[in-house]
Write a protein that holds these residues in place. Structure first.
Motif, PDB file in Angstrom:
ATOM      1  N   ILE A 140     -10.443  -3.027   8.950  1.00  9.83           N
ATOM      2  CA  ILE A 140     -10.380  -4.115   7.937  1.00  9.83           C
ATOM      3  C   ILE A 140     -11.023  -3.815   6.713  1.00  9.83           C
ATOM      4  N   ASP A 141     -10.541  -4.166   5.883  1.00 10.85           N
ATOM      5  CA  ASP A 141     -11.012  -3.553   4.412  1.00 10.85           C
ATOM      6  C   ASP A 141     -10.838  -4.903   3.316  1.00 10.85           C
ATOM      7  N   THR A 142     -11.964  -5.431   3.077  1.00  8.23           N
ATOM      8  CA  THR A 142     -11.772  -6.710   2.164  1.00  8.23           C
ATOM      9  C   THR A 142     -11.391  -6.308   0.820  1.00  8.23           C
ATOM     10  N   ARG A 143     -11.440  -5.281   0.418  1.00  8.43           N
ATOM     11  CA  ARG A 143     -10.898  -4.766  -0.933  1.00  8.43           C
ATOM     12  C   ARG A 143      -9.363  -4.665  -1.059  1.00  8.43           C
ATOM     13  N   LEU A 144      -8.715  -4.742   0.255  1.00  6.61           N
ATOM     14  CA  LEU A 144      -7.445  -5.000   0.331  1.00  6.61           C
ATOM     15  C   LEU A 144      -6.852  -6.206  -0.173  1.00  6.61           C
ATOM     16  N   ARG A 145      -7.820  -7.192   0.351  1.00  5.24           N
ATOM     17  CA  ARG A 145      -7.405  -8.604  -0.124  1.00  5.24           C
ATOM     18  C   ARG A 145      -7.895  -8.892  -1.606  1.00  5.24           C
ATOM     19  N   ASP A 146      -8.928  -8.208  -2.036  1.00 11.00           N
ATOM     20  CA  ASP A 146      -9.272  -8.416  -3.457  1.00 11.00           C
ATOM     21  C   ASP A 146      -8.143  -7.636  -4.170  1.00 11.00           C
ATOM     22  N   ALA A 147      -7.591  -6.548  -3.852  1.00 13.79           N
ATOM     23  CA  ALA A 147      -6.476  -6.216  -4.854  1.00 13.79           C
ATOM     24  C   ALA A 147      -5.287  -7.190  -4.835  1.00 13.79           C
ATOM     25  N   SER A 148      -5.151  -8.036  -3.976  1.00 15.43           N
ATOM     26  CA  SER A 148      -4.036  -8.944  -4.023  1.00 15.43           C
ATOM     27  C   SER A 148      -4.362 -10.023  -5.157  1.00 15.43           C
ATOM     28  N   LYS A 149      -5.562 -10.201  -5.177  1.00  8.67           N
ATOM     29  CA  LYS A 149      -6.074 -11.322  -6.141  1.00  8.67           C
ATOM     30  C   LYS A 149      -5.847 -10.876  -7.601  1.00  8.67           C
ATOM     31  N   ALA A 150      -6.154  -9.371  -7.816  1.00  9.44           N
ATOM     32  CA  ALA A 150      -5.698  -8.844  -9.062  1.00  9.44           C
ATOM     33  C   ALA A 150      -4.437  -8.440  -9.459  1.00  9.44           C
ATOM     34  N   GLY A 151      -3.540  -8.665  -8.523  1.00  6.89           N
ATOM     35  CA  GLY A 151      -2.155  -8.283  -8.679  1.00  6.89           C
ATOM     36  C   GLY A 151      -1.771  -6.668  -8.907  1.00  6.89           C
ATOM     37  N   GLU A 152      -2.742  -5.997  -8.232  1.00  2.00           N
ATOM     38  CA  GLU A 152      -2.380  -4.506  -8.447  1.00  2.00           C
ATOM     39  C   GLU A 152      -2.210  -3.784  -7.123  1.00  2.00           C
ATOM     40  N   VAL A 153      -1.378  -2.888  -7.105  1.00  2.00           N
ATOM     41  CA  VAL A 153      -1.339  -2.251  -5.718  1.00  2.00           C
ATOM     42  C   VAL A 153      -2.581  -1.381  -5.172  1.00  2.00           C
ATOM     43  N   PRO A 154      -3.008  -1.577  -3.763  1.00  2.00           N
ATOM     44  CA  PRO A 154      -4.383  -1.211  -3.407  1.00  2.00           C
ATOM     45  C   PRO A 154      -4.845   0.297  -3.980  1.00  2.00           C
ATOM     46  N   SER A 155      -3.908   1.131  -4.110  1.00  2.00           N
ATOM     47  CA  SER A 155      -4.295   2.568  -4.669  1.00  2.00           C
ATOM     48  C   SER A 155      -4.771   2.473  -6.119  1.00  2.00           C
ATOM     49  N   ARG A 156      -4.261   1.523  -6.732  1.00  2.00           N
ATOM     50  CA  ARG A 156      -4.747   1.588  -8.014  1.00  2.00           C
ATOM     51  C   ARG A 156      -6.075   0.698  -8.344  1.00  2.00           C
ATOM     52  N   PHE A 157      -6.137  -0.562  -7.281  1.00  2.00           N
ATOM     53  CA  PHE A 157      -7.386  -1.107  -7.528  1.00  2.00           C
ATOM     54  C   PHE A 157      -8.534  -0.567  -6.815  1.00  2.00           C
ATOM     55  N   ASP A 158      -8.456   0.311  -5.951  1.00  2.00           N
ATOM     56  CA  ASP A 158      -9.551   0.981  -5.348  1.00  2.00           C
ATOM     57  C   ASP A 158      -9.131   2.083  -4.467  1.00  2.00           C
ATOM     58  N   PRO A 159      -9.074   3.246  -5.571  1.00  2.00           N
ATOM     59  CA  PRO A 159      -8.322   4.557  -4.944  1.00  2.00           C
ATOM     60  C   PRO A 159      -8.980   5.225  -3.752  1.00  2.00           C
ATOM     61  N   GLN A 160     -10.494   4.935  -3.712  1.00  2.00           N
ATOM     62  CA  GLN A 160     -11.176   5.629  -2.837  1.00  2.00           C
ATOM     63  C   GLN A 160     -11.505   4.481  -1.682  1.00  2.00           C
ATOM     64  N   GLY A 161     -11.113   3.388  -1.374  1.00  2.00           N
ATOM     65  CA  GLY A 161     -11.311   2.545  -0.322  1.00  2.00           C
ATOM     66  C   GLY A 161     -11.044   3.132   1.177  1.00  2.00           C
ATOM     67  N   ARG A 162     -11.582   2.410   1.965  1.00  2.00           N
ATOM     68  CA  ARG A 162     -11.233   2.936   3.161  1.00  2.00           C
ATOM     69  C   ARG A 162      -9.754   2.522   3.708  1.00  2.00           C
ATOM     70  N   GLY A 163      -9.467   1.379   3.160  1.00  2.00           N
ATOM     71  CA  GLY A 163      -8.001   0.900   3.766  1.00  2.00           C
ATOM     72  C   GLY A 163      -6.895   1.777   2.812  1.00  2.00           C
ATOM     73  N   VAL A 164      -7.335   2.111   1.637  1.00  2.00           N
ATOM     74  CA  VAL A 164      -6.296   3.105   0.878  1.00  2.00           C
ATOM     75  C   VAL A 164      -6.303   4.442   1.467  1.00  2.00           C
ATOM     76  N   ALA A 221       0.865  -1.104   0.096  1.00  2.00           N
ATOM     77  CA  ALA A 221       0.017   0.063   0.017  1.00  2.00           C
ATOM     78  C   ALA A 221       0.850   1.501  -0.062  1.00  2.00           C
ATOM     79  N   LEU A 222       1.945   1.360   0.848  1.00  2.00           N
ATOM     80  CA  LEU A 222       2.755   2.345   0.893  1.00  2.00           C
ATOM     81  C   LEU A 222       3.573   2.726  -0.260  1.00  2.00           C
ATOM     82  N   ALA A 223       4.007   1.507  -1.077  1.00  2.00           N
ATOM     83  CA  ALA A 223       4.676   1.422  -2.209  1.00  2.00           C
ATOM     84  C   ALA A 223       3.939   2.050  -3.329  1.00  2.00           C
ATOM     85  N   GLY A 224       2.594   1.497  -3.585  1.00  2.00           N
ATOM     86  CA  GLY A 224       1.852   2.040  -4.414  1.00  2.00           C
ATOM     87  C   GLY A 224       1.382   3.565  -4.506  1.00  2.00           C
ATOM     88  N   LEU A 225       1.268   3.978  -3.118  1.00  2.00           N
ATOM     89  CA  LEU A 225       0.795   5.333  -2.892  1.00  2.00           C
ATOM     90  C   LEU A 225       2.010   6.155  -3.236  1.00  2.00           C
TER      91      LEU A 225
END
Length: 262
Positions: A218-242, A21-25
């Motif tokens: 807790i944010d399931t979108r962070l786990r979903d980002a790993s499935k997609a192979g994308e850094v969280p900030s690209r997968f869900d820029p407005q998510g709670r975890g990001v 997450a930090l690397a992506g941001l």
């Protein structure tokens, strides 16, 4: 280059997610980011679609040089990722064998530091994802970094791991010329549970100076980002975890000069 390590002597607390997450941001701002997967399990390496068991070149190559670091070796191990501004030094299960193979050789605690020296002008930031065990690999991470981020899950069993990690930092600091500053980051916070609320209260009372004032929910979108192979900030820029990690990054960059990466 600014060098951060993410470590805790307990697994499952969000180390790899925090690193990514930090690397992506940071990379989203067009800074050049190096991420280093020092965990033999290779979660970060797998995140970007590589199979740690079948890589031709990995971090293991750097540790089997009899204390040497031939010119260009670190660059030869770099791998691209799904983010154009992030490159990876990938893991290998063979890293788990290093303790019995070469831990008695001199200078093995500085392998990552020597690799970073070779890559210093190629990157703006380096983020090291450490294994959850105190040993040669974690020692390399702590020796090479300028600031340590310690994720801790907001549940009672994680507090003991944090206590051990802080003790390790104190031990390392006795051999460093300058103390290693660190930031404790509460993760996987669930305000609906008493365990999370009470653990956060204990953290704030026990580590008032080192604890980040907020938390990563807790944010399931962070786990979903790993499935997609994308850094969280690209997968869900407005998510709670990001959003939480964006606030954490702002905090880390605003630390006093002695606690910042150089």
């Amino acid at each position: 280059m600014k060098v951060w390590a993410v470590a805790n002597q307990k697994g499952g607390v969000g180390k790899t997610t925090t690193s990514l997450a930090l690397a992506g941001l940071i990379a989203d701002t067009r800074r050049r980011v190096l991420i280093i997967d020092l965990d033999p399990h290779g979660s970060m390496t797998s995140y970007f679609g590589y199979d740690p068991d079948n890589l031709e070149h990995s971090l293991y190559d750097l540790f089997v040089q009899q204390g040497e670091m031939p010119d260009g070796l670190a660059a030869s191990v770099l791998h691209p990722t799904s983010h154009e501004h992030i490159q990876l030094l990938p893991s290998s299960p063979a890293l788990a064998t290093l303790e019995r193979q070469i831990s008695t050789q001199g200078g093995q605690g500085m392998v990552i530091g020597r690799a970073l020296a070779q890559l210093w002008d190629q990157f703006d930031y380096a983020i090291i994802d450490s294994p959850p065990l105190l040993g040669l690999l974690m020692v390399n991470a702590l020796a090479a970094c300028q600031h340590l981020v310690i994720p801790v899950q907001t549940e009672f069993l994680a507090l003991k791991g944090l206590e051990r990690m802080v003790g390790t930092v104190d031990m390392i600091n006795r051999s460093r010329r300058q103390a290693l500053p660190y930031t404790i980051v509460p993760t996987m916070f669930d305000r609906r549970t008493q365990a999370s609320l009470q653990t956060l209260r204990i953290l704030r009372n026990t580590y008032p100076d080192e604890l980040w004032h907020a938390y990563v929910p807790i944010d399931t979108r962070l786990r979903d980002a790993s499935k997609a192979g994308e850094v969280p900030s690209r997968f869900d820029p407005q998510g709670r975890g990001v959003a939480a990690y964006r606030a954490l990054l702002k905090h880390l960059l605003g630390l006093p000069a002695k606690s910042q990466v150089a």
